[in-house]
Design a protein around this motif. Structure first.
Motif, PDB file in Angstrom:
ATOM      1  N   PHE A 204      43.128  48.797  49.048  1.00 33.27           N
ATOM      2  CA  PHE A 204      42.287  49.739  48.308  1.00 33.27           C
ATOM      3  C   PHE A 204      41.187  48.930  47.634  1.00 33.27           C
ATOM      4  N   MET A 205      39.973  49.505  47.562  1.00 27.34           N
ATOM      5  CA  MET A 205      38.845  48.791  46.965  1.00 27.34           C
ATOM      6  C   MET A 205      37.999  49.734  46.127  1.00 27.34           C
ATOM      7  N   PHE A 206      37.479  49.217  45.002  1.00 25.22           N
ATOM      8  CA  PHE A 206      36.509  49.965  44.203  1.00 25.22           C
ATOM      9  C   PHE A 206      35.578  48.972  43.520  1.00 25.22           C
ATOM     10  N   ILE A 207      34.456  49.490  42.998  1.00 23.97           N
ATOM     11  CA  ILE A 207      33.463  48.662  42.310  1.00 23.97           C
ATOM     12  C   ILE A 207      33.486  49.003  40.825  1.00 23.97           C
ATOM     13  N   ARG A 208      33.483  47.970  39.984  1.00 18.84           N
ATOM     14  CA  ARG A 208      33.365  48.167  38.538  1.00 18.84           C
ATOM     15  C   ARG A 208      32.485  47.058  37.985  1.00 18.84           C
ATOM     16  N   ASP A 209      31.433  47.439  37.269  1.00 18.10           N
ATOM     17  CA  ASP A 209      30.487  46.475  36.681  1.00 18.10           C
ATOM     18  C   ASP A 209      29.965  45.500  37.732  1.00 18.10           C
ATOM     19  N   GLY A 210      29.682  46.007  38.923  1.00 17.73           N
ATOM     20  CA  GLY A 210      29.092  45.197  39.980  1.00 17.73           C
ATOM     21  C   GLY A 210      30.061  44.310  40.726  1.00 17.73           C
ATOM     22  N   LYS A 211      31.328  44.322  40.353  1.00 21.71           N
ATOM     23  CA  LYS A 211      32.345  43.493  40.998  1.00 21.71           C
ATOM     24  C   LYS A 211      33.211  44.331  41.924  1.00 21.71           C
ATOM     25  N   TYR A 212      33.672  43.698  43.002  1.00 17.57           N
ATOM     26  CA  TYR A 212      34.518  44.372  43.980  1.00 17.57           C
ATOM     27  C   TYR A 212      35.983  44.050  43.683  1.00 17.57           C
ATOM     28  N   TYR A 213      36.720  45.088  43.354  1.00 18.99           N
ATOM     29  CA  TYR A 213      38.148  44.952  43.077  1.00 18.99           C
ATOM     30  C   TYR A 213      38.910  45.324  44.348  1.00 18.99           C
ATOM     31  N   PHE A 214      39.644  44.368  44.862  1.00 17.12           N
ATOM     32  CA  PHE A 214      40.432  44.583  46.075  1.00 17.12           C
ATOM     33  C   PHE A 214      41.912  44.549  45.691  1.00 17.12           C
ATOM     34  N   MET A 215      42.645  45.578  46.100  1.00 12.68           N
ATOM     35  CA  MET A 215      44.039  45.735  45.709  1.00 12.68           C
ATOM     36  C   MET A 215      44.882  45.951  46.958  1.00 12.68           C
ATOM     37  N   TRP A 216      46.155  45.565  46.883  1.00  7.85           N
ATOM     38  CA  TRP A 216      47.036  45.688  48.040  1.00  7.85           C
ATOM     39  C   TRP A 216      48.489  45.716  47.584  1.00  7.85           C
ATOM     40  N   SER A 217      49.375  46.057  48.512  1.00  7.54           N
ATOM     41  CA  SER A 217      50.806  46.092  48.228  1.00  7.54           C
ATOM     42  C   SER A 217      51.484  44.838  48.760  1.00  7.54           C
ATOM     43  N   GLU A 218      52.495  44.408  48.017  1.00  6.44           N
ATOM     44  CA  GLU A 218      53.298  43.242  48.364  1.00  6.44           C
ATOM     45  C   GLU A 218      54.768  43.644  48.419  1.00  6.44           C
ATOM     46  N   GLY A 219      55.594  42.818  49.060  1.00 11.70           N
ATOM     47  CA  GLY A 219      57.016  43.102  49.153  1.00 11.70           C
ATOM     48  C   GLY A 219      57.328  44.053  50.294  1.00 11.70           C
ATOM     49  N   ASN A 220      58.561  44.553  50.297  1.00  7.81           N
ATOM     50  CA  ASN A 220      59.034  45.452  51.343  1.00  7.81           C
ATOM     51  C   ASN A 220      59.062  46.876  50.816  1.00  7.81           C
ATOM     52  N   TRP A 221      58.493  47.800  51.561  1.00  9.04           N
ATOM     53  CA  TRP A 221      58.359  49.183  51.066  1.00  9.04           C
ATOM     54  C   TRP A 221      59.698  49.858  50.807  1.00  9.04           C
ATOM     55  N   THR A 222      60.770  49.379  51.437  1.00 12.76           N
ATOM     56  CA  THR A 222      62.087  49.976  51.199  1.00 12.76           C
ATOM     57  C   THR A 222      62.832  49.316  50.048  1.00 12.76           C
ATOM     58  N   GLY A 223      62.289  48.226  49.504  1.00 13.50           N
ATOM     59  CA  GLY A 223      63.011  47.469  48.494  1.00 13.50           C
ATOM     60  C   GLY A 223      62.480  47.655  47.088  1.00 13.50           C
ATOM     61  N   PRO A 224      63.217  47.127  46.104  1.00 10.39           N
ATOM     62  CA  PRO A 224      62.792  47.252  44.706  1.00 10.39           C
ATOM     63  C   PRO A 224      61.601  46.368  44.364  1.00 10.39           C
ATOM     64  N   ASN A 225      61.316  45.367  45.220  1.00 12.41           N
ATOM     65  CA  ASN A 225      60.251  44.414  44.915  1.00 12.41           C
ATOM     66  C   ASN A 225      58.877  44.867  45.383  1.00 12.41           C
ATOM     67  N   TYR A 226      58.753  46.078  45.921  1.00 12.19           N
ATOM     68  CA  TYR A 226      57.445  46.594  46.322  1.00 12.19           C
ATOM     69  C   TYR A 226      56.549  46.638  45.087  1.00 12.19           C
ATOM     70  N   SER A 227      55.280  46.247  45.236  1.00 18.12           N
ATOM     71  CA  SER A 227      54.417  46.081  44.069  1.00 18.12           C
ATOM     72  C   SER A 227      52.962  46.044  44.505  1.00 18.12           C
ATOM     73  N   VAL A 228      52.053  45.967  43.531  1.00 15.59           N
ATOM     74  CA  VAL A 228      50.615  45.933  43.803  1.00 15.59           C
ATOM     75  C   VAL A 228      49.995  44.733  43.096  1.00 15.59           C
ATOM     76  N   ALA A 229      49.129  44.013  43.817  1.00 17.49           N
ATOM     77  CA  ALA A 229      48.376  42.899  43.247  1.00 17.49           C
ATOM     78  C   ALA A 229      46.901  43.113  43.539  1.00 17.49           C
ATOM     79  N   TYR A 230      46.052  42.232  42.958  1.00 19.50           N
ATOM     80  CA  TYR A 230      44.608  42.444  43.145  1.00 19.50           C
ATOM     81  C   TYR A 230      43.824  41.149  43.061  1.00 19.50           C
ATOM     82  N   ALA A 231      42.563  41.241  43.494  1.00 18.16           N
ATOM     83  CA  ALA A 231      41.593  40.150  43.423  1.00 18.16           C
ATOM     84  C   ALA A 231      40.228  40.762  43.108  1.00 18.16           C
ATOM     85  N   ILE A 232      39.281  39.917  42.711  1.00 13.61           N
ATOM     86  CA  ILE A 232      37.920  40.363  42.406  1.00 13.61           C
ATOM     87  C   ILE A 232      36.947  39.445  43.148  1.00 13.61           C
ATOM     88  N   ALA A 233      35.895  40.029  43.718  1.00 14.10           N
ATOM     89  CA  ALA A 233      34.877  39.235  44.413  1.00 14.10           C
ATOM     90  C   ALA A 233      33.509  39.858  44.194  1.00 14.10           C
TER      91      ALA A 233
END
Length: 320
Positions: A204-233
Protein backbone atom coordinates in the motif's frame (compact mmCIF):
# COMPACT_ATOMS: atom_id res chain seq x y z
CA UNK A 1 -26.11 20.29 48.69
CA UNK A 2 -23.94 18.62 46.03
CA UNK A 3 -25.19 15.22 44.98
CA UNK A 4 -22.53 12.51 45.01
CA UNK A 5 -22.90 9.77 42.41
CA UNK A 6 -21.54 6.41 43.57
CA UNK A 7 -18.49 5.20 41.64
CA UNK A 8 -20.16 1.95 40.58
CA UNK A 9 -22.96 3.93 38.89
CA UNK A 10 -20.42 6.04 36.98
CA UNK A 11 -18.60 2.92 35.84
CA UNK A 12 -21.85 1.25 34.82
CA UNK A 13 -22.84 4.34 32.82
CA UNK A 14 -19.42 4.44 31.15
CA UNK A 15 -19.58 0.82 30.03
CA UNK A 16 -23.21 1.22 28.98
CA UNK A 17 -22.24 4.13 26.72
CA UNK A 18 -18.96 2.66 25.49
CA UNK A 19 -19.23 1.42 21.93
CA UNK A 20 -17.22 -1.41 20.47
CA UNK A 21 -17.04 -0.59 16.76
CA UNK A 22 -14.48 -3.28 15.89
CA UNK A 23 -15.12 -5.30 13.83
CA UNK A 24 -16.81 -2.64 11.71
CA UNK A 25 -19.28 -5.08 10.15
CA UNK A 26 -20.17 -8.74 10.80
CA UNK A 27 -18.78 -11.68 8.88
CA UNK A 28 -15.37 -13.03 7.98
CA UNK A 29 -13.71 -10.44 5.73
CA UNK A 30 -10.01 -9.74 5.14
CA UNK A 31 -7.52 -7.70 3.07
CA UNK A 32 -9.71 -4.58 3.23
CA UNK A 33 -9.15 -1.63 0.93
CA UNK A 34 -10.65 1.53 2.40
CA UNK A 35 -11.32 4.55 0.19
CA UNK A 36 -13.65 7.56 -0.12
CA UNK A 37 -16.05 7.92 -3.04
CA UNK A 38 -18.79 10.55 -3.38
CA UNK A 39 -18.60 11.71 0.24
CA UNK A 40 -18.90 8.16 1.54
CA UNK A 41 -16.41 5.79 3.11
CA UNK A 42 -16.10 2.47 1.31
CA UNK A 43 -14.41 -0.81 2.20
CA UNK A 44 -13.72 -3.49 -0.40
CA UNK A 45 -12.54 -6.69 1.34
CA UNK A 46 -11.84 -10.32 0.56
CA UNK A 47 -14.64 -12.68 1.52
CA UNK A 48 -12.57 -14.85 3.85
CA UNK A 49 -13.31 -18.52 3.22
CA UNK A 50 -11.62 -21.67 1.85
CA UNK A 51 -10.25 -20.88 -1.60
CA UNK A 52 -12.88 -22.94 -3.45
CA UNK A 53 -15.63 -20.96 -1.70
CA UNK A 54 -13.89 -17.59 -2.08
CA UNK A 55 -15.54 -16.80 -5.41
CA UNK A 56 -17.19 -13.39 -4.95
CA UNK A 57 -16.76 -9.92 -3.47
CA UNK A 58 -19.02 -7.88 -1.21
CA UNK A 59 -18.49 -4.17 -0.50
CA UNK A 60 -19.52 -1.89 2.37
CA UNK A 61 -20.29 1.84 2.46
CA UNK A 62 -20.75 4.27 5.33
CA UNK A 63 -21.48 7.98 5.78
CA UNK A 64 -19.58 8.13 9.07
CA UNK A 65 -17.29 5.07 9.66
CA UNK A 66 -19.79 3.61 12.14
CA UNK A 67 -22.96 2.72 10.23
CA UNK A 68 -22.25 0.40 7.30
CA UNK A 69 -24.36 -0.79 4.35
CA UNK A 70 -23.54 -4.08 2.66
CA UNK A 71 -23.46 -4.32 -1.14
CA UNK A 72 -23.64 -8.01 -1.98
CA UNK A 73 -21.79 -9.83 -4.74
CA UNK A 74 -20.51 -6.84 -6.62
CA UNK A 75 -18.36 -9.27 -8.64
CA UNK A 76 -18.09 -13.06 -8.82
CA UNK A 77 -16.66 -15.89 -10.90
CA UNK A 78 -19.87 -16.12 -12.95
CA UNK A 79 -18.89 -12.77 -14.48
CA UNK A 80 -15.14 -13.45 -14.70
CA UNK A 81 -14.99 -16.57 -16.88
CA UNK A 82 -11.28 -17.22 -16.37
CA UNK A 83 -11.51 -17.00 -12.56
CA UNK A 84 -12.39 -20.25 -10.79
CA UNK A 85 -11.42 -19.76 -7.12
CA UNK A 86 -9.44 -17.75 -4.59
CA UNK A 87 -10.62 -14.24 -5.49
CA UNK A 88 -9.03 -11.83 -3.06
CA UNK A 89 -7.40 -8.54 -2.01
CA UNK A 90 -9.25 -6.04 -4.23
CA UNK A 91 -8.02 -2.55 -5.08
CA UNK A 92 -10.23 0.11 -6.60
CA UNK A 93 -9.93 3.57 -8.09
CA UNK A 94 -12.20 6.03 -9.90
CA UNK A 95 -11.05 7.38 -13.24
CA UNK A 96 -13.03 9.40 -15.78
CA UNK A 97 -16.34 8.49 -14.16
CA UNK A 98 -15.61 4.75 -14.15
CA UNK A 99 -14.69 2.57 -11.19
CA UNK A 100 -11.87 0.14 -11.88
CA UNK A 101 -11.77 -2.85 -9.54
CA UNK A 102 -8.61 -4.97 -9.55
CA UNK A 103 -8.47 -8.40 -7.94
CA UNK A 104 -6.43 -11.56 -7.72
CA UNK A 105 -7.85 -14.94 -8.73
CA UNK A 106 -6.96 -18.64 -8.89
CA UNK A 107 -3.83 -18.44 -6.67
CA UNK A 108 -1.57 -19.48 -9.54
CA UNK A 109 1.68 -21.21 -8.61
CA UNK A 110 3.33 -21.26 -12.05
CA UNK A 111 3.24 -19.69 -15.50
CA UNK A 112 1.45 -22.78 -16.82
CA UNK A 113 -1.74 -21.97 -14.87
CA UNK A 114 -4.50 -19.55 -15.81
CA UNK A 115 -5.13 -16.71 -13.38
CA UNK A 116 -3.44 -13.72 -11.79
CA UNK A 117 -4.59 -10.12 -11.52
CA UNK A 118 -7.82 -9.11 -13.22
CA UNK A 119 -9.72 -5.87 -13.85
CA UNK A 120 -13.44 -5.22 -13.63
CA UNK A 121 -15.32 -1.98 -14.25
CA UNK A 122 -18.58 -0.34 -13.18
CA UNK A 123 -20.36 3.00 -13.34
CA UNK A 124 -20.94 2.88 -9.57
CA UNK A 125 -18.65 2.00 -6.66
CA UNK A 126 -21.20 -0.54 -5.42
CA UNK A 127 -21.28 -2.30 -8.77
CA UNK A 128 -22.25 -4.56 -10.35
CA UNK A 129 -18.84 -4.95 -12.01
CA UNK A 130 -18.09 -6.47 -15.39
CA UNK A 131 -14.88 -8.16 -16.48
CA UNK A 132 -12.95 -5.47 -18.32
CA UNK A 133 -10.39 -7.47 -20.32
CA UNK A 134 -11.74 -11.03 -20.54
CA UNK A 135 -8.32 -12.22 -19.34
CA UNK A 136 -5.86 -11.36 -16.57
CA UNK A 137 -4.06 -8.04 -16.68
CA UNK A 138 -1.05 -9.89 -15.27
CA UNK A 139 -1.08 -13.64 -15.74
CA UNK A 140 2.60 -14.50 -15.33
CA UNK A 141 5.19 -14.43 -12.56
CA UNK A 142 7.68 -11.57 -12.96
CA UNK A 143 10.75 -11.01 -10.78
CA UNK A 144 9.60 -13.86 -8.54
CA UNK A 145 6.38 -12.05 -7.53
CA UNK A 146 3.19 -14.06 -7.48
CA UNK A 147 0.54 -11.92 -9.27
CA UNK A 148 -1.62 -11.14 -6.22
CA UNK A 149 -2.25 -8.31 -3.73
CA UNK A 150 -2.53 -5.53 -6.30
CA UNK A 151 -2.74 -1.86 -5.34
CA UNK A 152 -3.42 1.04 -7.73
CA UNK A 153 -1.41 4.13 -6.87
CA UNK A 154 -2.23 7.52 -8.41
CA UNK A 155 0.88 9.70 -8.32
CA UNK A 156 0.79 13.49 -8.01
CA UNK A 157 1.98 13.86 -11.63
CA UNK A 158 -1.12 12.00 -12.83
CA UNK A 159 0.57 8.65 -13.54
CA UNK A 160 -1.22 5.50 -12.35
CA UNK A 161 0.95 2.64 -11.10
CA UNK A 162 0.17 -0.95 -10.22
CA UNK A 163 2.08 -2.17 -7.18
CA UNK A 164 1.70 -5.86 -6.43
CA UNK A 165 3.24 -9.13 -5.43
CA UNK A 166 3.38 -12.12 -3.14
CA UNK A 167 6.12 -14.63 -2.35
CA UNK A 168 8.26 -11.89 -0.76
CA UNK A 169 8.66 -9.95 -4.01
CA UNK A 170 7.01 -6.62 -4.91
CA UNK A 171 6.82 -5.07 -8.39
CA UNK A 172 5.74 -1.69 -9.68
CA UNK A 173 4.52 -1.01 -13.24
CA UNK A 174 3.13 2.02 -15.09
CA UNK A 175 -0.48 1.51 -16.16
CA UNK A 176 -1.72 2.61 -19.54
CA UNK A 177 -4.21 5.45 -19.47
CA UNK A 178 -7.10 3.06 -20.17
CA UNK A 179 -5.87 0.35 -17.73
CA UNK A 180 -5.64 -2.26 -20.50
CA UNK A 181 -1.93 -2.88 -20.00
CA UNK A 182 1.37 -1.24 -19.13
CA UNK A 183 3.75 1.41 -20.42
CA UNK A 184 7.44 0.39 -20.29
CA UNK A 185 9.87 2.42 -18.23
CA UNK A 186 12.59 4.39 -20.03
CA UNK A 187 14.95 1.41 -19.92
CA UNK A 188 12.37 -0.80 -21.65
CA UNK A 189 11.41 -2.88 -18.62
CA UNK A 190 7.76 -3.23 -17.64
CA UNK A 191 7.96 -4.61 -14.10
CA UNK A 192 10.48 -3.16 -11.68
CA UNK A 193 11.13 -4.78 -8.33
CA UNK A 194 10.94 -2.47 -5.29
CA UNK A 195 10.95 -5.14 -2.56
CA UNK A 196 12.04 -3.78 0.85
CA UNK A 197 13.52 -5.82 3.68
CA UNK A 198 10.88 -7.97 5.40
CA UNK A 199 8.29 -7.67 2.63
CA UNK A 200 5.90 -10.60 2.25
CA UNK A 201 2.73 -9.25 0.59
CA UNK A 202 -0.07 -6.65 0.82
CA UNK A 203 1.55 -3.44 -0.53
CA UNK A 204 0.00 0.00 0.00
CA UNK A 205 1.30 3.50 -0.80
CA UNK A 206 0.28 7.09 -0.06
CA UNK A 207 1.85 10.56 -0.15
CA UNK A 208 2.15 12.83 2.89
CA UNK A 209 4.09 16.12 2.92
CA UNK A 210 5.70 15.21 -0.40
CA UNK A 211 7.04 11.87 0.86
CA UNK A 212 6.06 8.43 -0.39
CA UNK A 213 4.98 6.08 2.38
CA UNK A 214 5.22 2.45 1.32
CA UNK A 215 3.61 -0.16 3.58
CA UNK A 216 3.41 -3.95 3.44
CA UNK A 217 2.55 -7.07 5.42
CA UNK A 218 5.07 -9.36 7.09
CA UNK A 219 4.78 -12.82 8.62
CA UNK A 220 2.32 -15.57 7.75
CA UNK A 221 -1.31 -14.61 7.15
CA UNK A 222 -2.55 -17.63 9.11
CA UNK A 223 -0.33 -16.96 12.12
CA UNK A 224 -0.28 -14.57 15.08
CA UNK A 225 2.86 -12.84 13.77
CA UNK A 226 1.12 -11.26 10.75
CA UNK A 227 1.89 -7.53 10.87
CA UNK A 228 2.49 -4.32 8.90
CA UNK A 229 5.75 -2.40 8.41
CA UNK A 230 6.66 0.66 6.36
CA UNK A 231 9.33 2.76 4.65
CA UNK A 232 9.52 6.34 3.32
CA UNK A 233 11.13 7.53 0.07
CA UNK A 234 11.19 10.50 -2.30
CA UNK A 235 9.78 8.52 -5.23
CA UNK A 236 7.29 5.69 -5.81
CA UNK A 237 10.27 3.74 -7.13
CA UNK A 238 12.08 3.98 -3.78
CA UNK A 239 14.58 2.90 -2.68
CA UNK A 240 12.56 1.86 0.37
CA UNK A 241 14.47 1.20 3.59
CA UNK A 242 12.37 -0.46 6.27
CA UNK A 243 11.74 1.84 9.24
CA UNK A 244 9.61 -0.13 11.68
CA UNK A 245 6.66 -2.40 12.34
CA UNK A 246 3.53 -0.32 13.04
CA UNK A 247 0.65 -2.80 13.24
CA UNK A 248 0.71 -6.16 15.00
CA UNK A 249 -1.22 -8.43 17.32
CA UNK A 250 -2.16 -7.55 20.86
CA UNK A 251 -2.56 -10.85 22.76
CA UNK A 252 -5.24 -9.19 24.89
CA UNK A 253 -7.31 -8.07 21.86
CA UNK A 254 -6.67 -10.15 18.71
CA UNK A 255 -3.94 -11.85 16.67
CA UNK A 256 -2.86 -11.76 13.04
CA UNK A 257 -3.34 -8.01 12.51
CA UNK A 258 -2.25 -7.20 8.96
CA UNK A 259 -3.01 -6.68 5.26
CA UNK A 260 -4.24 -3.14 5.62
CA UNK A 261 -5.05 0.07 3.79
CA UNK A 262 -5.19 3.71 4.85
CA UNK A 263 -8.01 6.24 4.58
CA UNK A 264 -7.16 9.95 4.77
CA UNK A 265 -10.04 12.30 5.49
CA UNK A 266 -10.12 15.15 2.93
CA UNK A 267 -9.00 18.55 4.28
CA UNK A 268 -8.06 17.00 7.62
CA UNK A 269 -4.81 15.58 8.98
CA UNK A 270 -6.79 12.50 10.00
CA UNK A 271 -5.75 9.00 8.98
CA UNK A 272 -7.38 5.65 9.64
CA UNK A 273 -5.85 2.21 9.28
CA UNK A 274 -8.25 -0.37 7.90
CA UNK A 275 -7.02 -3.92 8.49
CA UNK A 276 -8.01 -7.46 9.34
CA UNK A 277 -7.29 -9.50 12.44
CA UNK A 278 -8.25 -12.80 14.03
CA UNK A 279 -10.39 -12.95 17.20
CA UNK A 280 -8.78 -14.68 20.18
CA UNK A 281 -11.53 -17.30 20.06
CA UNK A 282 -10.63 -18.39 16.52
CA UNK A 283 -7.97 -20.81 15.24
CA UNK A 284 -9.16 -21.21 11.63
CA UNK A 285 -6.93 -19.19 9.30
CA UNK A 286 -9.97 -17.88 7.43
CA UNK A 287 -11.65 -16.47 10.55
CA UNK A 288 -10.65 -12.87 9.92
CA UNK A 289 -12.61 -9.70 10.62
CA UNK A 290 -12.24 -6.14 9.34
CA UNK A 291 -11.39 -3.37 11.80
CA UNK A 292 -10.46 0.33 11.82
CA UNK A 293 -8.18 2.18 14.22
CA UNK A 294 -6.54 5.61 14.24
CA UNK A 295 -3.13 6.10 12.61
CA UNK A 296 -0.95 9.00 13.77
CA UNK A 297 2.48 10.49 13.06
CA UNK A 298 5.25 11.98 15.18
CA UNK A 299 6.91 15.36 14.58
CA UNK A 300 9.37 13.76 12.16
CA UNK A 301 6.64 12.28 10.00
CA UNK A 302 7.20 8.75 11.25
CA UNK A 303 4.13 6.58 11.79
CA UNK A 304 3.38 5.82 15.41
CA UNK A 305 2.52 2.21 16.30
CA UNK A 306 -1.20 1.69 15.75
CA UNK A 307 -3.03 0.50 18.84
CA UNK A 308 -5.60 -2.15 17.93
CA UNK A 309 -8.79 -1.77 19.93
CA UNK A 310 -12.25 -3.18 20.37
CA UNK A 311 -13.65 0.36 20.50
CA UNK A 312 -12.44 1.24 17.03
CA UNK A 313 -13.15 4.77 15.86
CA UNK A 314 -16.03 7.15 16.47
CA UNK A 315 -18.32 8.67 13.89
CA UNK A 316 -16.66 11.11 11.48
CA UNK A 317 -19.22 12.16 8.84
CA UNK A 318 -17.68 13.54 5.69
CA UNK A 319 -18.28 17.22 4.98
CA UNK A 320 -20.26 17.71 1.78
Amino acid sequence: MKKIVPTFILLFTFFLNAQNNNPVFPGWYADPEGIIFNDEYWIFPTYSAPFDDQVFFDAFSSPDLVNWTKHERILDTAEVKWAKRAMWAPSIIEKDGKYFFLFGANDIQSNQEEGGIGVAVSDKPGGPYKDYLGKPLIGKIHNGAQPIDQFIFHDKDGQYYLIYGGWRHCNIAKLKDDFTGFVPFEDGTVFKEITPEGYVEGPFMFIRDGKYYFMWSEGNWTGPNYSVAYAIADSPMGPFKRIDKILQQDPAIATGAGHHSVIKVPNEDAYYMVYHRRPLTEKDGNSRETCIDIMEFDENGHILPVKITNEGVGANPLKK
